[in-house]
Design a protein around this motif. Structure first.
Motif, PDB file in Angstrom:
ATOM      1  N   LEU A 297      20.275  12.920   7.215  1.00 21.28           N
ATOM      2  CA  LEU A 297      19.342  12.953   6.090  1.00 21.28           C
ATOM      3  C   LEU A 297      20.091  13.498   4.875  1.00 21.28           C
ATOM      4  CD1 LEU A 297      15.730  14.313   5.962  1.00 21.28           C
ATOM      5  CD2 LEU A 297      17.441  15.294   4.441  1.00 21.28           C
ATOM      6  N   LEU A 298      19.984  12.790   3.754  1.00 22.56           N
ATOM      7  CA  LEU A 298      20.585  13.275   2.509  1.00 22.56           C
ATOM      8  C   LEU A 298      19.555  13.199   1.396  1.00 22.56           C
ATOM      9  CD1 LEU A 298      24.130  11.595   2.553  1.00 22.56           C
ATOM     10  CD2 LEU A 298      23.571  13.985   3.038  1.00 22.56           C
TER      11      LEU A 298
ATOM     12  N   LEU B 141      22.315   2.976   4.772  1.00 23.02           N
ATOM     13  CA  LEU B 141      20.940   3.375   4.503  1.00 23.02           C
ATOM     14  C   LEU B 141      20.007   2.743   5.518  1.00 23.02           C
ATOM     15  CD1 LEU B 141      19.467   5.097   2.359  1.00 23.02           C
ATOM     16  CD2 LEU B 141      19.068   2.988   1.071  1.00 23.02           C
ATOM     17  N   LEU B 142      19.143   3.561   6.088  1.00 25.39           N
ATOM     18  CA  LEU B 142      18.240   3.115   7.149  1.00 25.39           C
ATOM     19  C   LEU B 142      16.865   2.849   6.534  1.00 25.39           C
ATOM     20  CD1 LEU B 142      18.189   2.701  10.263  1.00 25.39           C
ATOM     21  CD2 LEU B 142      17.364   5.047  10.439  1.00 25.39           C
ATOM     22  N   GLY B 143      16.688   1.660   5.981  1.00 25.22           N
ATOM     23  CA  GLY B 143      15.399   1.305   5.405  1.00 25.22           C
ATOM     24  C   GLY B 143      15.221   1.828   3.997  1.00 25.22           C
TER      25      GLY B 143
ATOM     26  N   LEU C 248      17.621   8.222   4.714  1.00 26.76           N
ATOM     27  CA  LEU C 248      18.099   8.373   6.080  1.00 26.76           C
ATOM     28  C   LEU C 248      19.252   7.394   6.305  1.00 26.76           C
ATOM     29  CD1 LEU C 248      14.720   8.639   8.051  1.00 26.76           C
ATOM     30  CD2 LEU C 248      16.309  10.489   7.488  1.00 26.76           C
ATOM     31  N   LEU C 249      20.322   7.879   6.921  1.00 25.19           N
ATOM     32  CA  LEU C 249      21.493   7.054   7.197  1.00 25.19           C
ATOM     33  C   LEU C 249      21.653   6.869   8.699  1.00 25.19           C
ATOM     34  CD1 LEU C 249      24.090   8.706   4.770  1.00 25.19           C
ATOM     35  CD2 LEU C 249      22.509   6.838   4.295  1.00 25.19           C
TER      36      LEU C 249
ATOM     37  N   GLY D 278       0.775  -1.229   0.000  1.00 28.82           N
ATOM     38  CA  GLY D 278       0.000   0.000   0.000  1.00 28.82           C
ATOM     39  C   GLY D 278       0.805   1.277   0.000  1.00 28.82           C
ATOM     40  N   GLN D 279       2.129   1.174   0.059  1.00 33.36           N
ATOM     41  CA  GLN D 279       2.978   2.363   0.010  1.00 33.36           C
ATOM     42  C   GLN D 279       3.822   2.333  -1.262  1.00 33.36           C
ATOM     43  OE1 GLN D 279       2.535   4.830   2.109  1.00 33.36           O
ATOM     44  NE2 GLN D 279       1.052   3.647   3.284  1.00 33.36           N
ATOM     45  N   LEU D 280       4.532   3.432  -1.529  1.00 36.04           N
ATOM     46  CA  LEU D 280       5.313   3.546  -2.759  1.00 36.04           C
ATOM     47  C   LEU D 280       6.739   3.955  -2.388  1.00 36.04           C
ATOM     48  CD1 LEU D 280       4.579   3.219  -5.779  1.00 36.04           C
ATOM     49  CD2 LEU D 280       4.354   5.697  -5.907  1.00 36.04           C
ATOM     50  N   TYR D 281       7.712   3.234  -2.989  1.00 36.15           N
ATOM     51  CA  TYR D 281       9.116   3.465  -2.671  1.00 36.15           C
ATOM     52  C   TYR D 281       9.928   3.621  -3.957  1.00 36.15           C
ATOM     53  CZ  TYR D 281       7.635   1.468   1.810  1.00 36.15           C
ATOM     54  OH  TYR D 281       6.980   1.202   2.980  1.00 36.15           O
ATOM     55  N   TRP D 282      11.149   4.168  -3.804  1.00 32.34           N
ATOM     56  CA  TRP D 282      12.130   4.202  -4.892  1.00 32.34           C
ATOM     57  C   TRP D 282      13.101   3.040  -4.724  1.00 32.34           C
ATOM     58  CZ3 TRP D 282      11.057   7.335  -8.715  1.00 32.34           C
ATOM     59  CH2 TRP D 282      10.423   8.565  -8.474  1.00 32.34           C
ATOM     60  N   ASN D 283      13.476   2.432  -5.839  1.00 36.20           N
ATOM     61  CA  ASN D 283      14.508   1.396  -5.810  1.00 36.20           C
ATOM     62  C   ASN D 283      15.864   2.074  -5.956  1.00 36.20           C
ATOM     63  OD1 ASN D 283      16.096  -0.865  -5.992  1.00 36.20           O
ATOM     64  ND2 ASN D 283      15.348  -1.508  -8.001  1.00 36.20           N
ATOM     65  N   VAL D 284      16.294   2.743  -4.896  1.00 35.47           N
ATOM     66  CA  VAL D 284      17.503   3.565  -4.981  1.00 35.47           C
ATOM     67  C   VAL D 284      18.757   2.701  -5.146  1.00 35.47           C
ATOM     68  CG1 VAL D 284      17.867   3.727  -2.479  1.00 35.47           C
ATOM     69  CG2 VAL D 284      18.639   5.581  -3.965  1.00 35.47           C
ATOM     70  N   LEU D 285      18.739   1.479  -4.629  1.00 35.87           N
ATOM     71  CA  LEU D 285      19.894   0.600  -4.825  1.00 35.87           C
ATOM     72  C   LEU D 285      19.975   0.136  -6.278  1.00 35.87           C
ATOM     73  CD1 LEU D 285      19.768  -1.526  -1.543  1.00 35.87           C
ATOM     74  CD2 LEU D 285      21.110   0.518  -2.035  1.00 35.87           C
ATOM     75  N   GLY D 286      18.828  -0.066  -6.906  1.00 33.92           N
ATOM     76  CA  GLY D 286      18.829  -0.380  -8.328  1.00 33.92           C
ATOM     77  C   GLY D 286      19.351   0.785  -9.158  1.00 33.92           C
TER      78      GLY D 286
END
Length: 469
Positions: A156-157, A97-99, A90-91, A50-58
């Motif tokens: 935070l970055l 990376l924190l989550g 968040l680090l 139900g939430q939306l995220y970025w695949n920042v590691l990808g």
């Protein structure tokens, strides 16, 4: 004796957009900039429970692949990253990376802006930041964070600052992206920590604010081993993609406006100082930092996002779609900033039709009719915003520069010229990359010099206003 010719220099730009990313090689030689796209890759939100995220590691993996390709092109002087604004990682205290990284269109933000505005007055927020009220601003994203997650975080970055940290190990926040958060004070040039304090958001998360053009240092040994690059400096561009794009607007003089046209449509002018007044608050205008100490007075409009979401279902060739739309008569218009158009979804065309029906207008049926409706609406919205910007700033606007992906859409350029009654100059398409690369190569060189390089390197198209396209 003949004057020695400066050797060419090569720089790498990473441009991360909401729907795609690119790694590009820029070569400066003879007062011109040549841009070569080395690697393209898709981007987008990842839905989870139900939430939306970025695949920042990808995204990081794709960036590394692009850097490997760049290493095959000889000596590289520098690299810099720009991206969309407002989102962050968040680090923890170890720099890990924190989550997951939240997407600005995530439902977690529903109602958060309203709760914050009930705690802090609009006037207090706007007087401190000069930023447009948008439900996904970083201020509201942090207000939506669970307190225990913030307690575990050390730093935070913003997205491009996060990638710069991974590239060279230096954690800072570049000014143009800091200015988009709605907790940066553009008049004082520092974080508006009083807003965060009022919301019990720890200000220890914030890093130092630095200028575009700053050299952070060389790539880490790990990145060098992974990519094959050696001795490459990380130099901050204007990390907010719109700020990079505006730096590359091929304008002359002061009497111009810009439309950075893509998934979002950013309509604005450059001013020497922020304009924070009761009128700019009433019009919900935003003041964001630009290259060379400039201020970008602008407004965010939903942009081509609506058509992009529709075409996720239609699966049509965009060039054919715009050609068909040009053959359709103007009819209905929507407010592209209506809240219904913000979330992604396969029903975007239905939302456009519902808006037209609710406002007693002709209801477009075909993809061409819906596309024409959206393009007409973007042109009318652009004209409306430019009138407000002129009134608020007192600056004359003679010509409108359209840059970015939308500058390739001849119909949209013509509709903007018609709606505004002003000449439109379209291009460069790769304004963001050119702005990124130019700041790396030229540093804090004055903007007229940078823009002269862009004009010398770009084929531009001009559209004259015509009341009957």
């Amino acid at each position: 004796m003949s004057k020695a010719v400066a050797p060419p220099t090569r720089h790498i730009a990473v441009d991360l957009g909401a729907s795609s990313g690119r790694v590009a090689l820029g070569t400066f030689e003879g007062g011109k900039l040549h841009v070569e796209i080395l690697h393209r890759f898709p981007n987008g939100g990842v839905p989870v429970r139900g939430q939306l995220y970025w695949n920042v590691l990808g995204l990081w993996r794709e960036v590394l692949h692009g850097l490997k390709l760049a290493a095959q092109h000889g000596e590289i002087q520098s690299i810099g990253v720009n991206s969309w604004a407002v989102d962050y990682g968040l680090l923890d205290a170890q720099g890990d990376l924190l989550g997951a990284v939240h997407h600005y269109r995530s439902p977690r933000l529903d109602g958060v802006m309203q709760r914050v505005r009930a705690t802090l007055t609009d006037q207090a927020i706007y007087n401190a930041t000069g930023i447009q009220f948008l439900p996904f601003n970083t201020l509201y994203q942090l207000a939506a964070e669970p307190p225990e997650r913030l307690a575990r975080a050390d730093k935070l970055l913003m997205i491009p600052d996060l990638l710069h940290f991974w590239l060279c190990g230096v954690a800072v926040t570049e000014r143009t992206n800091a200015s988009s958060t709605q907790f940066f004070n553009p008049q004082m040039g520092k974080w508006a920590t009083e807003l965060l304090d009022a919301l019990n958001i720890p200000t220890r998360l914030l890093s130092d604010i630095v200028e575009s053009g700053t050299t952070l240092g060389k790539l880490t040994p790990e990145v060098e081993r992974e990519t094959g690059l050696r001795g490459v400096q990380v130099i901050l561009p204007a990390t907010h993609d719109t700020a990079s794009a505006v730096a590359a607007v091929p304008a002359e003089g002061q009497d111009w406006a810009y439309v950075s046209s893509g998934t979002w449509s950013l309509v604005g002018i450059e001013t020497p100082q922020p304009i924070i007044t009761p009128r700019s608050l009433a019009e919900n205008l935003t003041n964001e930092a630009g290259v060379g100490g400039t201020n970008r007075l602008l407004k965010n409009v939903m942009g081509l996002w609506i058509i992009q979401q529709c075409n996720e279902v239609w699966k049509l060739d965009y060039a054919d779609l715009y050609k068909q739309a040009a053959d359709v008569a103007s009819g209905s218009t929507i407010d592209p900033d209506d809240a219904r158009f913000l979330p992604p979804g396969a029903d975007m065309a239905v939302r456009v039709q519902a808006y037209c029906s609710e406002t007693n207008q002709f209801v477009p049926q075909t993809p061409a009719e819906i596309t024409r409706c959206v393009l007409d609406s973007l042109a009318h919205k652009t004209a409306q915003i430019l009138r407000v910007l002129k009134d608020v700033s007192g600056q004359a606007i003679r010509v409108v520069h359209v840059v970015g992906g939308g500058s390739q859409i001849a119909l949209l350029n013509q509709l903007i010229a018609n709606a505004c009654g002003k000449w439109v100059i379209a291009g460069p398409v790769e304004a963001t990359l050119m702005g990124n690369l130019s700041v790396q190569a030229l540093g804090q060189t004055d903007l007229p010099t940078l823009r002269q390089v862009v004009r010398a390197s770009t084929a531009l198209k001009t559209f004259s206003p015509n009341p009957q396209p």
